[in-house]
Design a protein around this motif. Structure first.
Motif, PDB file in Angstrom:
ATOM      1  N   LEU A   1       0.855  -1.178   0.100  1.00 17.82           N
ATOM      2  CA  LEU A   1      -0.060  -0.095   0.118  1.00 17.82           C
ATOM      3  C   LEU A   1       0.797   1.137   0.118  1.00 17.82           C
ATOM      4  N   ASP A   2       1.911   1.372   0.704  1.00 17.40           N
ATOM      5  CA  ASP A   2       2.895   2.359   0.696  1.00 17.40           C
ATOM      6  C   ASP A   2       3.537   2.548  -0.428  1.00 17.40           C
ATOM      7  N   ILE A   3       3.864   1.458  -1.225  1.00 22.38           N
ATOM      8  CA  ILE A   3       4.463   1.693  -2.623  1.00 22.38           C
ATOM      9  C   ILE A   3       3.381   1.978  -3.515  1.00 22.38           C
ATOM     10  N   ASN A   4       2.249   1.582  -3.416  1.00 19.52           N
ATOM     11  CA  ASN A   4       1.164   2.252  -4.490  1.00 19.52           C
ATOM     12  C   ASN A   4       0.910   3.637  -4.143  1.00 19.52           C
ATOM     13  N   GLN A   5       1.144   4.394  -3.044  1.00 21.98           N
ATOM     14  CA  GLN A   5       0.878   5.425  -2.603  1.00 21.98           C
ATOM     15  C   GLN A   5       1.871   6.332  -2.982  1.00 21.98           C
ATOM     16  N   LYS A   6       3.298   6.014  -2.660  1.00 24.24           N
ATOM     17  CA  LYS A   6       4.416   6.715  -2.958  1.00 24.24           C
ATOM     18  C   LYS A   6       4.730   6.951  -4.566  1.00 24.24           C
ATOM     19  N   LEU A   7       4.677   5.731  -5.269  1.00 26.01           N
ATOM     20  CA  LEU A   7       5.038   5.667  -6.631  1.00 26.01           C
ATOM     21  C   LEU A   7       3.733   5.722  -7.420  1.00 26.01           C
ATOM     22  N   GLY A   8       2.690   5.771  -6.962  1.00 24.38           N
ATOM     23  CA  GLY A   8       1.325   5.913  -7.720  1.00 24.38           C
ATOM     24  C   GLY A   8       1.369   4.566  -8.797  1.00 24.38           C
ATOM     25  N   LEU A   9       1.665   3.597  -8.211  1.00 19.92           N
ATOM     26  CA  LEU A   9       1.954   2.441  -9.081  1.00 19.92           C
ATOM     27  C   LEU A   9       0.311   1.682  -9.010  1.00 19.92           C
ATOM     28  N   THR A  10       0.407   0.885 -10.257  1.00 21.54           N
ATOM     29  CA  THR A  10      -1.197   0.250 -10.349  1.00 21.54           C
ATOM     30  C   THR A  10      -0.596  -1.342  -9.864  1.00 21.54           C
ATOM     31  N   ILE A  11      -1.383  -1.814  -8.725  1.00 21.88           N
ATOM     32  CA  ILE A  11      -1.207  -3.358  -8.633  1.00 21.88           C
ATOM     33  C   ILE A  11      -2.373  -3.887  -8.751  1.00 21.88           C
ATOM     34  N   VAL A  12      -2.242  -5.205  -9.310  1.00 21.51           N
ATOM     35  CA  VAL A  12      -3.205  -6.129  -9.390  1.00 21.51           C
ATOM     36  C   VAL A  12      -2.722  -7.436  -8.618  1.00 21.51           C
ATOM     37  N   LEU A  13      -3.690  -7.716  -7.647  1.00 21.76           N
ATOM     38  CA  LEU A  13      -3.186  -9.109  -6.705  1.00 21.76           C
ATOM     39  C   LEU A  13      -4.317  -9.904  -6.958  1.00 21.76           C
ATOM     40  N   ILE A  14      -3.955 -11.305  -6.750  1.00 21.67           N
ATOM     41  CA  ILE A  14      -4.693 -12.367  -6.508  1.00 21.67           C
ATOM     42  C   ILE A  14      -4.738 -12.857  -5.239  1.00 21.67           C
ATOM     43  N   THR A  15      -5.736 -13.483  -4.775  1.00 20.91           N
ATOM     44  CA  THR A  15      -5.978 -13.910  -3.357  1.00 20.91           C
ATOM     45  C   THR A  15      -6.988 -15.031  -3.100  1.00 20.91           C
ATOM     46  N   HIS A  16      -7.060 -15.673  -2.376  1.00 20.40           N
ATOM     47  CA  HIS A  16      -8.487 -16.462  -1.789  1.00 20.40           C
ATOM     48  C   HIS A  16      -8.619 -15.940  -0.378  1.00 20.40           C
ATOM     49  N   GLU A  17      -8.055 -14.838  -0.022  1.00 16.05           N
ATOM     50  CA  GLU A  17      -8.524 -14.149   1.451  1.00 16.05           C
ATOM     51  C   GLU A  17      -9.193 -12.927   1.125  1.00 16.05           C
ATOM     52  N   MET A  18     -10.336 -13.056   1.845  1.00 18.07           N
ATOM     53  CA  MET A  18     -11.121 -11.498   1.591  1.00 18.07           C
ATOM     54  C   MET A  18     -10.215 -10.751   2.545  1.00 18.07           C
ATOM     55  N   GLN A  19      -9.774 -11.006   3.597  1.00 13.69           N
ATOM     56  CA  GLN A  19      -9.077 -10.003   4.613  1.00 13.69           C
ATOM     57  C   GLN A  19      -7.856  -9.258   3.633  1.00 13.69           C
ATOM     58  N   VAL A  20      -7.257  -9.863   2.788  1.00 10.23           N
ATOM     59  CA  VAL A  20      -6.131  -9.397   1.841  1.00 10.23           C
ATOM     60  C   VAL A  20      -6.740  -8.134   1.154  1.00 10.23           C
ATOM     61  N   ILE A  21      -7.957  -8.550   0.439  1.00 15.73           N
ATOM     62  CA  ILE A  21      -8.811  -7.479  -0.421  1.00 15.73           C
ATOM     63  C   ILE A  21      -9.255  -6.196   0.551  1.00 15.73           C
ATOM     64  N   ARG A  22      -9.812  -6.672   1.869  1.00 13.29           N
ATOM     65  CA  ARG A  22     -10.188  -5.788   2.550  1.00 13.29           C
ATOM     66  C   ARG A  22      -9.184  -4.476   2.932  1.00 13.29           C
ATOM     67  N   SER A  23      -8.148  -5.086   3.224  1.00 10.05           N
ATOM     68  CA  SER A  23      -6.926  -4.248   3.782  1.00 10.05           C
ATOM     69  C   SER A  23      -6.337  -3.233   2.859  1.00 10.05           C
ATOM     70  N   ILE A  24      -6.306  -3.681   1.473  1.00 13.73           N
ATOM     71  CA  ILE A  24      -5.629  -2.800   0.703  1.00 13.73           C
ATOM     72  C   ILE A  24      -6.082  -2.306  -0.779  1.00 13.73           C
ATOM     73  N   CYS A  25      -7.205  -3.043  -0.868  1.00 10.75           N
ATOM     74  CA  CYS A  25      -7.725  -2.987  -2.549  1.00 10.75           C
ATOM     75  C   CYS A  25      -8.769  -1.950  -2.697  1.00 10.75           C
ATOM     76  N   ASP A  26      -8.820  -1.226  -3.773  1.00 13.35           N
ATOM     77  CA  ASP A  26      -9.983  -0.343  -4.212  1.00 13.35           C
ATOM     78  C   ASP A  26     -11.097  -0.811  -4.564  1.00 13.35           C
ATOM     79  N   ARG A  27     -10.742  -1.740  -5.558  1.00 15.52           N
ATOM     80  CA  ARG A  27     -11.913  -2.366  -6.203  1.00 15.52           C
ATOM     81  C   ARG A  27     -11.373  -3.957  -6.463  1.00 15.52           C
ATOM     82  N   VAL A  28     -12.571  -4.826  -6.616  1.00 20.66           N
ATOM     83  CA  VAL A  28     -12.334  -6.327  -6.503  1.00 20.66           C
ATOM     84  C   VAL A  28     -13.172  -6.890  -7.613  1.00 20.66           C
ATOM     85  N   ALA A  29     -12.501  -8.017  -8.083  1.00 19.75           N
ATOM     86  CA  ALA A  29     -13.397  -8.920  -9.082  1.00 19.75           C
ATOM     87  C   ALA A  29     -13.504 -10.292  -8.420  1.00 19.75           C
ATOM     88  N   VAL A  30     -14.597 -10.938  -8.357  1.00 17.47           N
ATOM     89  CA  VAL A  30     -14.716 -12.230  -7.849  1.00 17.47           C
ATOM     90  C   VAL A  30     -14.658 -13.351  -9.093  1.00 17.47           C
TER      91      VAL A  30
END
Length: 358
Positions: free
Chosen positions: A185-214
């Motif tokens: 999240l710090d890297i995303n905010q400092k660098l303005g870098l687009t991040i796409v992540l995959i996970t099976h944990e909703m907690q990860v999505i809740r912590s740092i994501c702006d939008r989500v696809a299921v």
């Protein structure tokens, strides 16, 4: 930033065609953290790897920064992958190289940088990911979290425009997971870098994501703002994923059902607060303005990325006039209200049916 249109991926398995992705359509904006969540085998890794053509789609388009990369030749793909960094689940570090050498490796591969430029860049990245004291250590001397920090620094070496994270925290313990998520999240905010992540944990999505696809069985079943998807999931797959993290406890319904009935003038409500309303004494104000009795049965107050939220399950007892007044006041306070009486009644009916069968 990224437009995915009618993307499909088929595999030939023992002479039979198997569909891994079907009609995927997504838009990922510049600078956002976009999450893709699904069960094992849902197709999320295949989808992520299609974004840098490590998996070549059978049909459809992947448009990155205005170019359809599915049409790229080998030389164009090599250049593309320098603009797209990737972080792996199991780190994939070179065991015979130090932290600094692992980070420097992709810079060497390009042939673009002098020794001085590489040294400077490696020092910047080591500082960014907080490994200043570990530059000359080897992977075997590092913890899992430290290894992943090296993987992130290496993925950033060539100044990418996009960072792909393939289950980047699933091999880590919960505390280290949160540290790595805060770093991303710090890297995303400092660098303005687009991040796409995959996970099976909703907690990860809740912590740092702006939008989500299921994703489920190779198809996108729900997409949207994380706050909306997390608090008000529509698809059964999403509801199941959310329920594992935070939702109405099914045992509560069973407990209410075992009472045998729902009071005639009783409402079971799920109240959803978002933003500033989360920390306001709204229920206290309402009880002061009405004669209804409000009992909190279950609840949580937490955050979805930077947004505070609360969800409470409450039982409201009183006359129809007083209950109507409560509902009106909740609406005026911009609290979303879901009436759950029908869920309790469903549990009652199910309990009754089972009793009769026995």
């Amino acid at each position: 930033m990224i437009e995915i249109a009618q993307l499909e991926k088929d595999y030939l398995v023992q002479g039979r065609q198997v569909s891994a992705l079907r009609n995927i359509n997504l838009h990922i904006a510049q600078g956002e953290v976009f999450g893709i969540i699904g069960r094992s085998g849902a197709g999320k890794s295949t989808l992520l790897r299609a974004l840098n053509l490590l998996e070549r789609p059978t049909r459809g388009k992947v448009v990155f920064e205005g170019e359809d990369i599915t049409q790229f030749d080998a030389s164009q793909l090599q250049s593309l992958r320098q603009r797209i960094g990737m972080v792996f689940q199991h780190f994939n570090l070179l065991s015979a190289k130090t932290v600094a050498q692992n980070i420097e490796f992709p810079l060497k591969l390009t042939g673009k940088y002098t020794t001085e430029e590489r040294t400077k860049r490696v020092a910047e990245l080591i500082d960014l990911v907080g490994l200043q004291e570990h530059a000359n250590k080897y992977p075997a001397q590092l913890s899992g979290g430290q290894k992943q920090r090296v993987g992130i620094a290496r993925a950033l070496a060539n100044y990418p425009h996009l960072l792909l994270c393939d289950e980047a925290t699933s091999a880590l313990d919960p505390e280290t997971t949160q540290q790595i998520l805060r770093l991303l999240l710090d890297i995303n905010q400092k660098l303005g870098l687009t991040i796409v992540l995959i996970t099976h944990e909703m907690q990860v999505i809740r912590s740092i994501c702006d939008r989500v696809a299921v994703i489920d069985s190779g198809e996108i079943v729900e997409t949207g703002n994380v706050v909306e998807v997390f608090l008000h999931p529509r698809h059964t797959v999403t509801q199941s994923l959310v329920a594992e993290n935070q939702a109405l406890d099914l045992s509560l319904l069973q407990e209410l059902a075992q009472r045998g009935n729902v009071a005639e003038h009783s409402y079971l409500l799920r109240l959803t607060y978002v933003g500033n309303a989360t920390h306001e004494p709204i229920l206290s104000r309402i009880t002061a303005q009405t004669s209804a009795e409000i009992t909190i049965l279950q609840g949580v107050i937490a955050r979805i990325k930077n947004t505070p939220y609360g969800q409470l399950i409450v039982e409201v007892l009183g006359s129809e006039i007083e209950i109507d007044k409560v509902l009106k006041l909740l609406g005026q306070a911009n609290i979303r209200v879901d009436v759950l009486n029908h869920l309790v009644q469903s549990s009652i009916n199910s309990t009754t049916d089972q009793t009769q069968e026995n």
